[in-house]
Write a protein that holds these residues in place. Sequence first.
Motif, PDB file in Angstrom:
ATOM      1  N   ARG A  94       1.005  -1.765  -0.022  1.00 54.87           N
ATOM      2  CA  ARG A  94      -0.013   0.294   0.107  1.00 54.87           C
ATOM      3  C   ARG A  94       0.477   1.487  -0.052  1.00 54.87           C
ATOM      4  O   ARG A  94       2.062   1.421   0.332  1.00 54.87           O
ATOM      5  CB  ARG A  94      -0.826  -0.029   1.237  1.00 54.87           C
ATOM      6  CG  ARG A  94      -1.694  -1.563   1.300  1.00 54.87           C
ATOM      7  CD  ARG A  94      -3.257  -0.753   2.561  1.00 54.87           C
ATOM      8  NE  ARG A  94      -4.103  -1.504   2.450  1.00 54.87           N
ATOM      9  CZ  ARG A  94      -4.218  -3.043   2.963  1.00 54.87           C
ATOM     10  NH1 ARG A  94      -2.749  -3.244   3.337  1.00 54.87           N
ATOM     11  NH2 ARG A  94      -5.324  -4.150   3.106  1.00 54.87           N
ATOM     12  N   ARG A  97       0.715   6.345   2.963  1.00 55.79           N
ATOM     13  CA  ARG A  97       0.317   6.899   3.528  1.00 55.79           C
ATOM     14  C   ARG A  97      -1.492   5.978   4.023  1.00 55.79           C
ATOM     15  O   ARG A  97      -2.038   6.340   4.938  1.00 55.79           O
ATOM     16  CB  ARG A  97      -0.848   7.550   2.553  1.00 55.79           C
ATOM     17  CG  ARG A  97      -1.289   7.572   1.269  1.00 55.79           C
ATOM     18  CD  ARG A  97      -2.098   8.321   0.786  1.00 55.79           C
ATOM     19  NE  ARG A  97      -2.167   8.629  -0.916  1.00 55.79           N
ATOM     20  CZ  ARG A  97      -3.917   7.932  -1.096  1.00 55.79           C
ATOM     21  NH1 ARG A  97      -4.246   7.414  -0.017  1.00 55.79           N
ATOM     22  NH2 ARG A  97      -4.225   7.075  -2.188  1.00 55.79           N
ATOM     23  N   CYS A  98      -1.263   4.678   2.974  1.00 59.63           N
ATOM     24  CA  CYS A  98      -2.815   4.306   3.779  1.00 59.63           C
ATOM     25  C   CYS A  98      -1.999   3.370   5.062  1.00 59.63           C
ATOM     26  O   CYS A  98      -2.547   1.990   4.790  1.00 59.63           O
ATOM     27  CB  CYS A  98      -2.936   3.383   2.346  1.00 59.63           C
ATOM     28  SG  CYS A  98      -3.308   4.271   1.040  1.00 59.63           S
ATOM     29  N   VAL A 131      -5.194   6.160   9.193  1.00 60.80           N
ATOM     30  CA  VAL A 131      -4.999   5.762   7.934  1.00 60.80           C
ATOM     31  C   VAL A 131      -5.240   6.662   6.693  1.00 60.80           C
ATOM     32  O   VAL A 131      -6.069   7.115   6.929  1.00 60.80           O
ATOM     33  CB  VAL A 131      -6.081   4.770   7.721  1.00 60.80           C
ATOM     34  CG1 VAL A 131      -5.778   3.649   5.835  1.00 60.80           C
ATOM     35  CG2 VAL A 131      -5.217   3.263   8.206  1.00 60.80           C
ATOM     36  N   ASP A 132      -4.184   7.323   6.246  1.00 61.21           N
ATOM     37  CA  ASP A 132      -4.411   8.016   5.728  1.00 61.21           C
ATOM     38  C   ASP A 132      -5.270   9.594   6.053  1.00 61.21           C
ATOM     39  O   ASP A 132      -5.632  10.503   5.455  1.00 61.21           O
ATOM     40  CB  ASP A 132      -5.475   8.051   4.026  1.00 61.21           C
ATOM     41  CG  ASP A 132      -5.275   8.858   3.047  1.00 61.21           C
ATOM     42  OD1 ASP A 132      -4.654   9.663   2.932  1.00 61.21           O
ATOM     43  OD2 ASP A 132      -6.037   8.575   2.080  1.00 61.21           O
ATOM     44  N   GLY A 133      -4.198  10.039   7.197  1.00 66.50           N
ATOM     45  CA  GLY A 133      -4.687  10.768   8.006  1.00 66.50           C
ATOM     46  C   GLY A 133      -6.211  10.840   8.644  1.00 66.50           C
ATOM     47  O   GLY A 133      -6.768  11.590   9.213  1.00 66.50           O
ATOM     48  N   LYS A 134      -6.594   9.842   8.784  1.00 64.22           N
ATOM     49  CA  LYS A 134      -8.336   9.345   9.316  1.00 64.22           C
ATOM     50  C   LYS A 134      -8.240   8.622  10.222  1.00 64.22           C
ATOM     51  O   LYS A 134      -7.546   7.897  10.479  1.00 64.22           O
ATOM     52  CB  LYS A 134      -9.521   9.137   8.210  1.00 64.22           C
ATOM     53  CG  LYS A 134     -10.892   8.631   9.023  1.00 64.22           C
ATOM     54  CD  LYS A 134     -11.490  10.174   9.302  1.00 64.22           C
ATOM     55  CE  LYS A 134     -12.864  10.249   9.752  1.00 64.22           C
ATOM     56  NZ  LYS A 134     -13.345  11.617   9.590  1.00 64.22           N
ATOM     57  N   ILE A 179     -12.511   6.398   2.525  1.00 63.63           N
ATOM     58  CA  ILE A 179     -10.871   6.343   2.687  1.00 63.63           C
ATOM     59  C   ILE A 179     -10.465   4.582   2.537  1.00 63.63           C
ATOM     60  O   ILE A 179      -9.344   4.775   2.573  1.00 63.63           O
ATOM     61  CB  ILE A 179     -10.524   7.539   4.110  1.00 63.63           C
ATOM     62  CG1 ILE A 179     -10.608   8.630   3.352  1.00 63.63           C
ATOM     63  CG2 ILE A 179      -9.134   7.045   4.739  1.00 63.63           C
ATOM     64  CD1 ILE A 179     -10.974   9.593   4.650  1.00 63.63           C
ATOM     65  N   CYS A 183      -7.548   2.829   0.081  1.00 62.50           N
ATOM     66  CA  CYS A 183      -6.472   2.495   0.992  1.00 62.50           C
ATOM     67  C   CYS A 183      -6.120   0.571   0.961  1.00 62.50           C
ATOM     68  O   CYS A 183      -5.956  -0.106   1.001  1.00 62.50           O
ATOM     69  CB  CYS A 183      -6.091   3.420   1.725  1.00 62.50           C
ATOM     70  SG  CYS A 183      -5.852   4.399   1.958  1.00 62.50           S
TER      71      CYS A 183
END
Length: 216
Positions: A94, A97-98, A131-134, A179, A183
């Motif tokens: 991945r 970011r993921c 994950v990805d900023g979340k 999101i 990912c």
Amino acid sequence: MASTDAAALGVGVCILAAPEIAVGAVIVVGVVVVAVAIKEALDAYEFRQLYPEEVKPTFGTRVTPRETVAKRRPLPQPSGQDLLPPLPPRNRRRPSRCEPIPVPHRGGDDDHNTCADRIPPNRYPGMDVLVDGKHFDALQVGVPVLWEIKTDRFDTYSEFLQGQVVEKQVMEMREERDIAEACGYRFAVGVSTEQHKQALLDEDDSLHIVVTGCTR
């Protein structure tokens, strides 16, 4: 082949008299005998012996044995596998970011955090997953599923408040699902009661919702 001095005869004559190659007879003017003409005539004779069916009765451009053999060979037909797409690369990672990053649970709701650790169950107990900023409440053990856990006392809310809560939560869940899926994860939601689950599905039945039974 016969040749003689040009001064004596004026013209030297070279005749390849074999009947099979009479058509390829060569006449040489002067005292010079052209070796290339001899070789071509001999090649033509050999070719006529090997491939008589390829010989045309009229004189024209000579076809070499190599060209003829290439024409006689059937062209390979494409196999079915040629139409198949290439295999995808193995062990694809991945994007960075993921990658799941364990981070401390947000807030101080112990009942909520305990439910998030126990129900999926959480791969990182006591931690959220970034994950990805979340922030997600849990990453399930053994499978790539990100979870959002709700422990609202939904059944005690007024009808108006229930509608407001569902609208807001569904909007957030769609964002989290997008999101997660972008990912390479699946996304699941855990709620405490069947009534809460049904209210969310009435708003968006594409969500995957599980009744946890967790209370607060």
